[in-house]
Design a protein around this motif. Sequence first.
Motif, PDB file in Angstrom:
ATOM      1  N   MET A  28       0.812  -1.191   0.000  1.00  0.00           N
ATOM      2  CA  MET A  28       0.000   0.000   0.000  1.00  0.00           C
ATOM      3  C   MET A  28       0.860   1.261   0.000  1.00  0.00           C
ATOM      4  N   HIS A  29       2.148   1.118   0.308  1.00  0.00           N
ATOM      5  CA  HIS A  29       3.027   2.286   0.314  1.00  0.00           C
ATOM      6  C   HIS A  29       3.680   2.542  -1.038  1.00  0.00           C
ATOM      7  N   ALA A  30       3.667   1.559  -1.907  1.00  0.00           N
ATOM      8  CA  ALA A  30       4.340   1.731  -3.194  1.00  0.00           C
ATOM      9  C   ALA A  30       3.463   1.335  -4.374  1.00  0.00           C
ATOM     10  N   ASP A  31       2.295   0.801  -4.118  1.00  0.00           N
ATOM     11  CA  ASP A  31       1.446   0.272  -5.181  1.00  0.00           C
ATOM     12  C   ASP A  31       0.057   0.896  -5.084  1.00  0.00           C
ATOM     13  N   ASP A  32      -0.280   1.721  -6.081  1.00  0.00           N
ATOM     14  CA  ASP A  32      -1.585   2.392  -6.068  1.00  0.00           C
ATOM     15  C   ASP A  32      -2.749   1.405  -6.001  1.00  0.00           C
ATOM     16  N   ALA A  33      -2.661   0.310  -6.762  1.00  0.00           N
ATOM     17  CA  ALA A  33      -3.749  -0.666  -6.776  1.00  0.00           C
ATOM     18  C   ALA A  33      -3.937  -1.291  -5.393  1.00  0.00           C
ATOM     19  N   PHE A  34      -2.838  -1.617  -4.739  1.00  0.00           N
ATOM     20  CA  PHE A  34      -2.927  -2.198  -3.396  1.00  0.00           C
ATOM     21  C   PHE A  34      -3.511  -1.183  -2.425  1.00  0.00           C
ATOM     22  N   GLY A  35      -3.059   0.086  -2.520  1.00  0.00           N
ATOM     23  CA  GLY A  35      -3.600   1.139  -1.665  1.00  0.00           C
ATOM     24  C   GLY A  35      -5.098   1.307  -1.849  1.00  0.00           C
ATOM     25  N   LYS A  36      -5.569   1.232  -3.091  1.00  0.00           N
ATOM     26  CA  LYS A  36      -7.005   1.346  -3.360  1.00  0.00           C
ATOM     27  C   LYS A  36      -7.766   0.171  -2.770  1.00  0.00           C
ATOM     28  N   ARG A  37      -7.208  -1.022  -2.879  1.00  0.00           N
ATOM     29  CA  ARG A  37      -7.865  -2.196  -2.278  1.00  0.00           C
ATOM     30  C   ARG A  37      -7.939  -2.067  -0.754  1.00  0.00           C
ATOM     31  N   ALA A  38      -6.993  -1.336  -0.177  1.00  0.00           N
ATOM     32  CA  ALA A  38      -6.987  -1.127   1.275  1.00  0.00           C
ATOM     33  C   ALA A  38      -7.908   0.019   1.696  1.00  0.00           C
ATOM     34  N   GLY A  39      -8.569   0.672   0.724  1.00  0.00           N
ATOM     35  CA  GLY A  39      -9.528   1.721   1.046  1.00  0.00           C
ATOM     36  C   GLY A  39      -9.029   3.140   0.891  1.00  0.00           C
ATOM     37  N   PHE A  40      -7.817   3.301   0.375  1.00  0.00           N
ATOM     38  CA  PHE A  40      -7.265   4.634   0.162  1.00  0.00           C
ATOM     39  C   PHE A  40      -7.437   5.031  -1.298  1.00  0.00           C
ATOM     40  N   LYS A  41      -7.110   6.295  -1.633  1.00  0.00           N
ATOM     41  CA  LYS A  41      -7.231   6.724  -3.030  1.00  0.00           C
ATOM     42  C   LYS A  41      -6.027   6.295  -3.872  1.00  0.00           C
ATOM     43  N   GLY A  42      -5.059   5.673  -3.258  1.00  0.00           N
ATOM     44  CA  GLY A  42      -3.865   5.174  -3.939  1.00  0.00           C
ATOM     45  C   GLY A  42      -2.808   4.846  -2.905  1.00  0.00           C
ATOM     46  N   ALA A  43      -1.555   4.789  -3.342  1.00  0.00           N
ATOM     47  CA  ALA A  43      -0.451   4.528  -2.423  1.00  0.00           C
ATOM     48  C   ALA A  43      -0.405   5.621  -1.357  1.00  0.00           C
ATOM     49  N   ILE A  44       0.026   5.251  -0.150  1.00  0.00           N
ATOM     50  CA  ILE A  44       0.123   6.222   0.935  1.00  0.00           C
ATOM     51  C   ILE A  44       1.573   6.336   1.393  1.00  0.00           C
TER      52      ILE A  44
END
Length: 104
Positions: free
Chosen positions: A1-17
């Motif tokens: 979720m810190h380097a991958d926009d798709a993973f960040g979105k799956r975690a509920g964020f608008k992208g990587a955080i």
Amino acid sequence: MHADDAFGKRAGFKGAILQGLGTWNIAAHGLLKGVADSDPTRFKAFGARFKSVVYPGDELETWIWKIGSDGGFDNYVFETIVKDDGRIALSNGYAKIKQQSSKL
């Protein structure tokens, strides 16, 4: 979720955080620069509460208030915000900074 926009979105964020320690270090750097002549040896204590997510590219601003002094240290409280939308990234921040030695 810190380097991958798709993973960040799956975690509920608008992208990587941004990693929390990145936010923490940005605030620490700003505080040291603002009140301690960028000298990390003057840190006695530093802490804050993670309040809101920060995204890569967000511009942060740290507001610092001196609340007193004791035993050769200055005590500060601070808050770090995301400048674009005012989200509070770090709240309840505190720091104890060794006072500058006078050079005669």
